[in-house]
Design a protein around this motif. Structure first.
Motif, PDB file in Angstrom:
ATOM      1  N   UNK A   8       0.800  -1.225   0.000  1.00 24.86           N
ATOM      2  CA  UNK A   8       0.000   0.000   0.000  1.00 24.86           C
ATOM      3  C   UNK A   8       0.832   1.273   0.000  1.00 24.86           C
ATOM      4  N   UNK A   9       2.119   1.146   0.268  1.00 25.65           N
ATOM      5  CA  UNK A   9       2.972   2.324   0.358  1.00 25.65           C
ATOM      6  C   UNK A   9       3.616   2.630  -0.977  1.00 25.65           C
ATOM      7  N   UNK A  10       3.925   3.861  -1.292  1.00 22.21           N
ATOM      8  CA  UNK A  10       3.755   5.031  -0.437  1.00 22.21           C
ATOM      9  C   UNK A  10       2.319   5.561  -0.496  1.00 22.21           C
ATOM     10  N   UNK A  11       1.878   6.139   0.600  1.00 21.19           N
ATOM     11  CA  UNK A  11       0.574   6.784   0.645  1.00 21.19           C
ATOM     12  C   UNK A  11       0.705   8.297   0.550  1.00 21.19           C
ATOM     13  N   UNK A  12       1.958   8.739   0.437  1.00 21.47           N
ATOM     14  CA  UNK A  12       2.251  10.147   0.239  1.00 21.47           C
ATOM     15  C   UNK A  12       3.259  10.223  -0.900  1.00 21.47           C
ATOM     16  N   UNK A  13       3.072  11.168  -1.827  1.00 20.01           N
ATOM     17  CA  UNK A  13       3.978  11.311  -2.963  1.00 20.01           C
ATOM     18  C   UNK A  13       5.271  12.000  -2.527  1.00 20.01           C
ATOM     19  N   UNK A  14       6.255  12.036  -3.420  1.00 22.92           N
ATOM     20  CA  UNK A  14       7.542  12.659  -3.106  1.00 22.92           C
ATOM     21  C   UNK A  14       7.414  14.123  -2.724  1.00 22.92           C
ATOM     22  N   UNK A  15       6.398  14.819  -3.258  1.00 18.89           N
ATOM     23  CA  UNK A  15       6.217  16.235  -2.922  1.00 18.89           C
ATOM     24  C   UNK A  15       5.364  16.432  -1.671  1.00 18.89           C
ATOM     25  N   UNK A  16       5.023  15.317  -0.975  1.00 19.55           N
ATOM     26  CA  UNK A  16       4.293  15.403   0.280  1.00 19.55           C
ATOM     27  C   UNK A  16       2.780  15.344   0.149  1.00 19.55           C
ATOM     28  N   UNK A  17       2.284  15.288  -1.084  1.00 11.88           N
ATOM     29  CA  UNK A  17       0.835  15.240  -1.281  1.00 11.88           C
ATOM     30  C   UNK A  17       0.320  13.822  -1.049  1.00 11.88           C
ATOM     31  N   UNK A  18      -0.870  13.743  -0.472  1.00 15.27           N
ATOM     32  CA  UNK A  18      -1.495  12.430  -0.262  1.00 15.27           C
ATOM     33  C   UNK A  18      -1.885  11.824  -1.601  1.00 15.27           C
ATOM     34  N   UNK A  19      -1.801  10.509  -1.675  1.00 13.22           N
ATOM     35  CA  UNK A  19      -2.310   9.801  -2.843  1.00 13.22           C
ATOM     36  C   UNK A  19      -3.818   9.707  -2.706  1.00 13.22           C
ATOM     37  N   UNK A  96     -13.801   6.676   7.056  1.00 10.29           N
ATOM     38  CA  UNK A  96     -13.619   7.746   8.041  1.00 10.29           C
ATOM     39  C   UNK A  96     -12.127   8.035   8.268  1.00 10.29           C
ATOM     40  N   UNK A  97     -11.352   6.967   8.381  1.00 11.40           N
ATOM     41  CA  UNK A  97      -9.909   7.105   8.594  1.00 11.40           C
ATOM     42  C   UNK A  97      -9.286   7.827   7.405  1.00 11.40           C
ATOM     43  N   UNK A  98      -9.617   7.393   6.204  1.00  8.98           N
ATOM     44  CA  UNK A  98      -9.038   7.993   4.989  1.00  8.98           C
ATOM     45  C   UNK A  98      -9.407   9.472   4.866  1.00  8.98           C
ATOM     46  N   UNK A  99     -10.665   9.797   5.107  1.00  5.94           N
ATOM     47  CA  UNK A  99     -11.082  11.203   5.022  1.00  5.94           C
ATOM     48  C   UNK A  99     -10.364  12.059   6.051  1.00  5.94           C
ATOM     49  N   UNK A 100     -10.214  11.537   7.250  1.00  7.88           N
ATOM     50  CA  UNK A 100      -9.570  12.298   8.307  1.00  7.88           C
ATOM     51  C   UNK A 100      -8.082  12.485   8.035  1.00  7.88           C
ATOM     52  N   UNK A 101      -7.400  11.441   7.598  1.00  7.71           N
ATOM     53  CA  UNK A 101      -5.953  11.544   7.379  1.00  7.71           C
ATOM     54  C   UNK A 101      -5.631  12.444   6.184  1.00  7.71           C
ATOM     55  N   UNK A 102      -6.499  12.442   5.165  1.00  7.42           N
ATOM     56  CA  UNK A 102      -6.247  13.263   3.980  1.00  7.42           C
ATOM     57  C   UNK A 102      -6.890  14.645   4.055  1.00  7.42           C
ATOM     58  N   UNK A 103      -7.778  14.825   5.022  1.00  7.52           N
ATOM     59  CA  UNK A 103      -8.457  16.119   5.134  1.00  7.52           C
ATOM     60  C   UNK A 103      -9.483  16.351   4.046  1.00  7.52           C
TER      61      UNK A 103
END
Length: 104
Positions: A8-19, A96-103
């Motif tokens: 499942x990783x990475x869940x964040x791209x190299x520029x710090x944006x969420x996938x 719920x987890x995904x929405x909260x972690x990604x905002x």
């Protein structure tokens, strides 16, 4: 267990944006299901679930100070020891987890 995270990783791209939000949802739903399976939803499985989700957040680069609130928002009071959650509850926890972690 490491291979479960690697898929499942990475869940964040190299520029710090969420996938994509759905990538987080898939990861969380899979990991919660694995915890339920491995523990047979026995006493204390909720603790193991929180621990595994914390590991996911750590590996995804989410700051540690956010972990407890993210996990609590998603599962707090919604799952019980000795009771395997229905699939719909696992999906809801993952969403719920995904929405909260990604905002989102």
């Amino acid at each position: 267990m490491v291979d479960r995270f690697d898929r499942f990783l990475p869940l964040v791209t190299d520029d710090g944006a969420d996938v994509a939000l759905d990538a987080w949802e898939r990861a969380v739903a899979h990991l919660v299901t694995v915890v339920v399976d491995r523990t047979c939803a026995d006493g204390g499985w909720e603790h193991h679930c929180r621990q595994v989700l914390g590991w996911l957040l750590t590996l995804a680069g989410v700051p540690a100070e956010r972990h407890a609130s993210l996990v609590e928002h998603a599962i707090g009071g919604r799952i019980d020891s000795f009771v395997a959650p229905p699939d719909r509850l696992i999906r809801d926890v993952a969403e719920r987890f995904a929405r909260e972690v990604t905002g989102r």
